[in-house]
Design an enzyme around this catalytic site. Structure first.
Site, PDB file in Angstrom:
ATOM      1  CE1 TYR A 156      -4.051   1.641  -0.621  1.00  9.49           C
ATOM      2  CE2 TYR A 156      -3.612   2.664   1.657  1.00  9.49           C
ATOM      3  CZ  TYR A 156      -4.201   2.580   0.546  1.00  9.49           C
ATOM      4  OH  TYR A 156      -5.435   3.416   0.241  1.00  9.49           O
ATOM      5  CE  LYS A 163      -7.456   6.183   0.422  1.00 10.15           C
ATOM      6  NZ  LYS A 163      -8.442   6.821  -0.304  1.00 10.15           N
TER       7      LYS A 163
HETATM    8  C1  IMJ Z   1      -3.845  -1.035  -3.068  1.00  9.23           C
HETATM    9  C2  IMJ Z   1      -2.491  -1.200  -3.271  1.00  9.23           C
HETATM   10  C3  IMJ Z   1      -1.867  -2.243  -2.391  1.00  9.23           C
HETATM   11  C4  IMJ Z   1      -2.700  -2.849  -1.563  1.00  9.23           C
HETATM   12  C5  IMJ Z   1      -4.118  -2.639  -1.344  1.00  9.23           C
HETATM   13  C6  IMJ Z   1      -4.590  -1.785  -2.307  1.00  9.23           C
HETATM   14  N1  IMJ Z   1      -4.965  -3.215  -0.738  1.00  9.23           N
HETATM   15  C7  IMJ Z   1      -6.405  -2.461  -1.083  1.00  9.23           C
HETATM   16  C8  IMJ Z   1      -6.098  -1.586  -2.092  1.00  9.23           C
HETATM   17  C9  IMJ Z   1      -4.992  -4.309   0.170  1.00  9.23           C
HETATM   18  C10 IMJ Z   1      -7.539  -2.812  -0.351  1.00  9.23           C
HETATM   19  C11 IMJ Z   1      -7.195  -0.906  -2.898  1.00  9.23           C
HETATM   20  N2  IMJ Z   1      -7.168   0.571  -2.107  1.00  9.23           N
HETATM   21  C12 IMJ Z   1      -7.605   0.569  -0.464  1.00  9.23           C
HETATM   22  C13 IMJ Z   1      -6.761   1.762  -2.568  1.00  9.23           C
HETATM   23  O1  IMJ Z   1      -6.693   2.720  -2.058  1.00  9.23           O
HETATM   24  C14 IMJ Z   1      -6.197   1.774  -3.973  1.00  9.23           C
HETATM   25  C15 IMJ Z   1      -5.530   3.013  -4.397  1.00  9.23           C
HETATM   26  C16 IMJ Z   1      -4.916   2.930  -5.839  1.00  9.23           C
HETATM   27  C17 IMJ Z   1      -4.878   1.973  -6.779  1.00  9.23           C
HETATM   28  C18 IMJ Z   1      -4.105   2.058  -8.040  1.00  9.23           C
HETATM   29  C19 IMJ Z   1      -4.112   1.011  -9.025  1.00  9.23           C
HETATM   30  C20 IMJ Z   1      -3.818   1.259 -10.424  1.00  9.23           C
HETATM   31  C21 IMJ Z   1      -2.809   2.558 -10.502  1.00  9.23           C
HETATM   32  N3  IMJ Z   1      -2.877   3.327  -9.320  1.00  9.23           N
HETATM   33  C22 IMJ Z   1      -3.555   3.321  -8.174  1.00  9.23           C
HETATM   34  N4  IMJ Z   1      -3.577   4.061  -7.327  1.00  9.23           N
HETATM   35  C23 IMJ Z   1      -4.259   4.059  -6.083  1.00  9.23           C
HETATM   36  O2  IMJ Z   1      -2.237   2.913 -11.239  1.00  9.23           O
END
Ligand code: IMJ
Length: 256
Positions: A156, A163
């Site tokens: 993450y 966040k």
């Molecule tokens: C995202 C990354 C790593 C682990 C993750 C996540 N887990 C969860 C998420 C366990 C639940 C999803 N999440 C909570 C997010 O906030 C995702 C944000 C996000 C995802 C992407 C994917 C594609 C990209 N950029 C991104 N930027 C933010 O190019």
């Protein structure tokens, strides 16, 4: 259909498609009679968002790129010119470079760090300031966060730090906007298979583990996030501000 949002207008930002948490939230708000304005980031999403919006009893869709002050100004000036008053705003927007979610956190570049902060955290401040001007009756501002803000979740990384800034921003905004009858809260959703989660490697494994370990022994359903948002956006949540509400099958209480 209930009446919790009857006569109220809600702005929902970050509907990419029908799997988006923003879409589930829009659905719950519409079910209770809200008039909806959905925003999408780029022209690529125009047709899809318009289609989703019209499915919600006459809702509308508009473009708004939260990473650009001039576009935010244009969008909110448009609402003001039409005499739109807002009761609720849902901010369901985040972005980090894919590579920053796949490499060690300590390798994060300055540019990648700032991009995640800009799109995922500062955008709430930029939206809240402009939306507050359209909330003469007071209102509710909601954003979406994740456990990775306060705990280390593998991969993450830079999003967790963004966040953390977002959650702190919720508290400062709540303190300052409370005098105007505007509440500011965040929903911390458990992992859901959205477009931005599908991109993450081993996501199905994460979902399986959550389903085994969570007190409720299942993963989060988008409808549960929608209904919790409805509580915070409606008058039911009138005593709650500056808070982070977990909608995650209870996952966050577990120590291992
Ligand atoms: C995202 C990354 C790593 C682990 C993750 C996540 N887990 C969860 C998420 C366990 C639940 C999803 N999440 C909570 C997010 O906030 C995702 C944000 C996000 C995802 C992407 C994917 C594609 C990209 N950029 C991104 N930027 C933010 O190019």
């Amino acid at each position: 259909m209930g009446e919790l949002m009857q006569g109220k207008t809600a702005l929902v930002m970050g509907v990419a498609n029908r799997w988006s948490l923003a879409y589930a939230i829009a659905r719950s708000l519409a079910r209770e009679g809200a008039r909806l304005i959905l925003t999408y980031q780029s022209e690529r999403q125009r047709a899809a968002t318009e289609e989703l919006a019209t499915a919600f009893a006459g809702g509308e869709a508009a473009a708004c790129d939260v990473s650009r002050d001039d576009d935010l100004d244009r969008f909110f000036a448009g609402l003001r010119e039409r005499g739109v008053a807002l009761d609720a705003v849902v901010h369901s927007i985040a972005f980090a470079n894919r590579e920053d979610l796949e490499h060690p956190f300590y390798e994060t570049s300055r540019a990648g760090f700032l991009l995640a902060q800009d799109v995922s955290a500062y955008s709430l401040v930029a939206v809240a300031r402009r939306a507050a001007e359209l909330m003469p009756r007071g209102g509710s501002i909601l954003t979406l966060t994740y456990l990775g803000a306060t705990r280390v979740v593998p991969n993450y990384n830079v999003m967790g730090v963004a966040k953390a800034a977002l959650e702190a921003s919720v508290r400062y905004l709540a303190a300052e906007l409370g005098a105007r009858g505007i509440r500011v809260n965040a929903l911390s959703a458990g992992p859901v298979k959205t477009a931005s989660a599908r991109a993450i490697k081993d996501f199905s494994k994460i979902l399986d583990e959550v389903a085994q370990r969570a007190p409720l022994r299942r993963v989060t359903d988008p409808g549960e996030v929608g209904d919790a948002a409805l509580f915070l956006a409606s008058d039911l949540g009138r005593g709650v501000t500056g808070d982070i509400l977990f909608v995650d099958s209870g996952c966050h209480v577990m120590g291992f």
